[in-house]
Design an enzyme around this catalytic site. Structure first.
Site, PDB file in Angstrom:
ATOM      1  N   HIS A  81       0.609  -1.131  -0.010  1.00 53.72           N
ATOM      2  CA  HIS A  81      -0.081  -0.009  -0.130  1.00 53.72           C
ATOM      3  C   HIS A  81       0.817   1.241   0.000  1.00 53.72           C
ATOM      4  O   HIS A  81       0.269   2.450  -0.013  1.00 53.72           O
ATOM      5  CB  HIS A  81      -0.975   0.088   1.046  1.00 53.72           C
ATOM      6  CG  HIS A  81      -2.136   0.642   1.177  1.00 53.72           C
ATOM      7  ND1 HIS A  81      -2.397   2.021   2.124  1.00 53.72           N
ATOM      8  CD2 HIS A  81      -3.274   0.963   0.311  1.00 53.72           C
ATOM      9  CE1 HIS A  81      -3.542   2.487   1.800  1.00 53.72           C
ATOM     10  NE2 HIS A  81      -3.717   1.999   0.437  1.00 53.72           N
TER      11      HIS A  81
ATOM     12  N   LYS B 104       2.927   4.289  -1.250  1.00 57.78           N
ATOM     13  CA  LYS B 104       3.104   5.255  -2.519  1.00 57.78           C
ATOM     14  C   LYS B 104       4.303   6.079  -2.220  1.00 57.78           C
ATOM     15  O   LYS B 104       4.681   7.029  -1.390  1.00 57.78           O
ATOM     16  CB  LYS B 104       1.934   6.248  -2.474  1.00 57.78           C
ATOM     17  CG  LYS B 104       0.645   5.411  -2.796  1.00 57.78           C
ATOM     18  CD  LYS B 104       0.064   5.021  -1.565  1.00 57.78           C
ATOM     19  CE  LYS B 104      -1.566   4.706  -1.940  1.00 57.78           C
ATOM     20  NZ  LYS B 104      -2.071   4.083  -0.655  1.00 57.78           N
TER      21      LYS B 104
ATOM     22  N   ASP C 244      17.281   8.874  -7.998  1.00 59.05           N
ATOM     23  CA  ASP C 244      18.978   9.253  -7.754  1.00 59.05           C
ATOM     24  C   ASP C 244      19.273   9.220  -6.372  1.00 59.05           C
ATOM     25  O   ASP C 244      20.376   9.716  -6.157  1.00 59.05           O
ATOM     26  CB  ASP C 244      19.288  10.402  -8.680  1.00 59.05           C
ATOM     27  CG  ASP C 244      19.292  10.185 -10.086  1.00 59.05           C
ATOM     28  OD1 ASP C 244      19.271   9.000 -10.444  1.00 59.05           O
ATOM     29  OD2 ASP C 244      19.413  11.229 -10.876  1.00 59.05           O
TER      30      ASP C 244
ATOM     31  N   HIS D 182      -9.163  11.229   0.516  1.00 58.73           N
ATOM     32  CA  HIS D 182      -8.211   9.973   0.441  1.00 58.73           C
ATOM     33  C   HIS D 182      -7.036  10.150   1.265  1.00 58.73           C
ATOM     34  O   HIS D 182      -6.226   9.324   1.446  1.00 58.73           O
ATOM     35  CB  HIS D 182      -7.980   9.618  -1.037  1.00 58.73           C
ATOM     36  CG  HIS D 182      -7.247   8.370  -1.257  1.00 58.73           C
ATOM     37  ND1 HIS D 182      -5.735   8.234  -1.315  1.00 58.73           N
ATOM     38  CD2 HIS D 182      -7.499   6.963  -1.232  1.00 58.73           C
ATOM     39  CE1 HIS D 182      -5.538   6.883  -1.569  1.00 58.73           C
ATOM     40  NE2 HIS D 182      -6.633   6.313  -1.489  1.00 58.73           N
TER      41      HIS D 182
ATOM     42  N   LYS E 222      -4.135  10.643   4.393  1.00 58.63           N
ATOM     43  CA  LYS E 222      -3.790   9.874   5.560  1.00 58.63           C
ATOM     44  C   LYS E 222      -2.719  10.854   6.256  1.00 58.63           C
ATOM     45  O   LYS E 222      -1.536  10.663   6.413  1.00 58.63           O
ATOM     46  CB  LYS E 222      -3.001   8.376   5.197  1.00 58.63           C
ATOM     47  CG  LYS E 222      -3.930   7.487   4.406  1.00 58.63           C
ATOM     48  CD  LYS E 222      -3.765   7.833   2.792  1.00 58.63           C
ATOM     49  CE  LYS E 222      -4.206   6.693   1.935  1.00 58.63           C
ATOM     50  NZ  LYS E 222      -5.813   6.351   2.213  1.00 58.63           N
TER      51      LYS E 222
ATOM     52  N   ASP F 299      -0.568  19.463  18.154  1.00 65.66           N
ATOM     53  CA  ASP F 299      -0.217  20.495  18.891  1.00 65.66           C
ATOM     54  C   ASP F 299       0.720  21.625  17.859  1.00 65.66           C
ATOM     55  O   ASP F 299       1.550  22.218  18.239  1.00 65.66           O
ATOM     56  CB  ASP F 299       0.840  20.145  19.991  1.00 65.66           C
ATOM     57  CG  ASP F 299       0.008  19.466  21.129  1.00 65.66           C
ATOM     58  OD1 ASP F 299      -1.061  19.588  21.045  1.00 65.66           O
ATOM     59  OD2 ASP F 299       0.674  18.935  22.000  1.00 65.66           O
TER      60      ASP F 299
END
Length: 395
Positions: free
Chosen positions: A123, A125, A130, A303, A305, A310
């Site tokens: 999952h 991404k 380089d 979508h 996450k 604080d």
């Protein structure tokens, strides 16, 4: 935050100073930055994605990968065997013909049905170019408007990383590539040239790279979340597409709200998985009663996450706050200790909250009983799936 408190939050993932980070909001910022980095590549590209959707935005990335391979760059593309199962064969053929190496993580064998154990997915991404620039977040290779049809783009984030954190990110990408190649008996793909990470020297941000896998880092992402919630003093803002936390996570949110912390949850108002949303809603009643503010995003599909605590601690990554991400999937998050970065993300989250529907605690206490029953049936069904998949105790 004081150094002692930060050490507790980053336990097992100490932040590295000297980084330069750029928050990327949506495909309009993410895809041009990723493609520019690919076009500037001279030696090596590692790209990992759950979804590689056949649309215009993903095609632009595909074409950039082809151009890089044709000029001699070693291009390694790791896709998930389920998430990217609709990637056209013609796209794969064109990339491989140009010299792009492509591996699929846990591919489904033709004719086999999906089983609980197939829930263990790639999952992440992540892209590393380089060993000098990386991209990590929640954004798949899919256009913001595909397959959704809203007037606003999908709400999601990635972060561009330059700095000493590249050493850990690059090592992780190489390790996972070798591991997948080894399990698929691709011996030629396990021998990778050594590339020394490099970065600018003017970075000022402290950040950590945290992964979840099924070996040495099974609970790392969950652990840093739990520590941040436990130590929050003023505000918690969480935006998460699939929000289904365990009991410890929920207890810490309730405790934070009880001690006066402003707790805001930004969750999906529109979903591509109604059953999962029903399961999530089983948890809202107790959270709302404790003083947690829950907002359902209405402008488009959420979508993201991400989280801010604080105004200083922030995370951007691929991990949902649900048992599939926290117990089963391979995930990658960046944890940031920086008021400027966290403040930028916090501002964008509060703008999204203004476009959301706040759930009424009183009304939620009196939802019709058929809806409550459906939510708990969905919730218990998810718990059963996680158990059958070998995810262990969901606490």
């Amino acid at each position: 935050m004081k150094a002692r408190v930060l050490r507790q939050i980053f336990r097992g993932a100490e932040p590295v100073p000297g980084n330069r980070l750029q928050l990327l909001h949506g495909g309009a910022e993410f895809f041009p930055a990723l493609i520019a980095a690919i076009d500037a590549a001279r030696a090596e590209i590692h790209l990992e994605t759950y979804i590689f959707n056949p649309d215009a935005s993903a095609a632009a990335v595909r074409d950039a990968l082809v151009r890089a391979a044709q000029r001699g760059v070693a291009v390694r593309l790791l896709i998930d065997g389920i998430g990217a199962r609709e990637l056209p064969a013609a796209w794969l053929d064109s990339m491989r013909a140009a010299g792009v190496s492509v591996l699929a993580y846990r591919p489904l064998v033709s004719g086999w049905r999906v089983t609980p154990h197939s829930l263990r997915r790639l999952h992440r991404k992540l892209a590393v170019v380089d060993a000098r620039i990386a991209f990590i977040g929640g954004m798949n290779l899919i256009d913001d408007f595909e397959p959704i049809r809203f007037g606003a783009p999908r709400f999601d984030f990635s972060v561009e990383v330059q700095g000493p954190l590249l050493a850990a990110i690059h090592q992780s990408a190489c390790h996972l590539w070798r591991l997948v190649a080894l399990t698929q008996l691709q011996a030629g793909e396990t021998r990778l040239p050594r590339i020394k990470p490099s970065w600018p020297t003017d970075g000022r941000v402290r950040a950590a790279f945290v992964v979840r896998d099924n070996f040495a880092h099974r609970r790392d992402i969950e652990r840093v979340y739990l520590a941040a919630l436990a130590l929050a003093r003023d505000e918690i803002v969480i935006a998460n597409a699939y929000f289904l936390p365990g009991r410890r996570f929920r207890k810490l949110l309730r405790n934070a709200a009880t001690r006066g912390v402003q707790v805001h949850l930004l969750v999906q108002g529109h979903t591509d998985h109604p059953f999962f949303l029903a399961a999530s809603r089983a948890l809202y009643r107790d959270l709302l009663a404790a003083g947690v503010a829950i907002h359902e995003y209405q402008a488009s599909e959420l979508h993201a996450k991400v989280a801010v605590v604080d105004g200083r601690w922030a995370t951007v990554g691929s991990s949902n706050i649900d048992p599939f991400s926290l117990l089963l999937a391979r995930e990658a998050n960046v944890i940031v200790d920086d008021a400027g970065f966290a403040g930028d993300l916090r501002q964008r989250l509060h703008q999204a909250i203004e476009q959301s529907a706040a759930l009424d605690p009183a009304g939620w206490q009196h939802r019709p009983w058929p809806r409550r029953v459906l939510s708990w049936v969905a919730y218990e069904s998810v718990r059963l799936m996680v158990g059958l998949a070998g995810g262990g105790r969901w606490v």
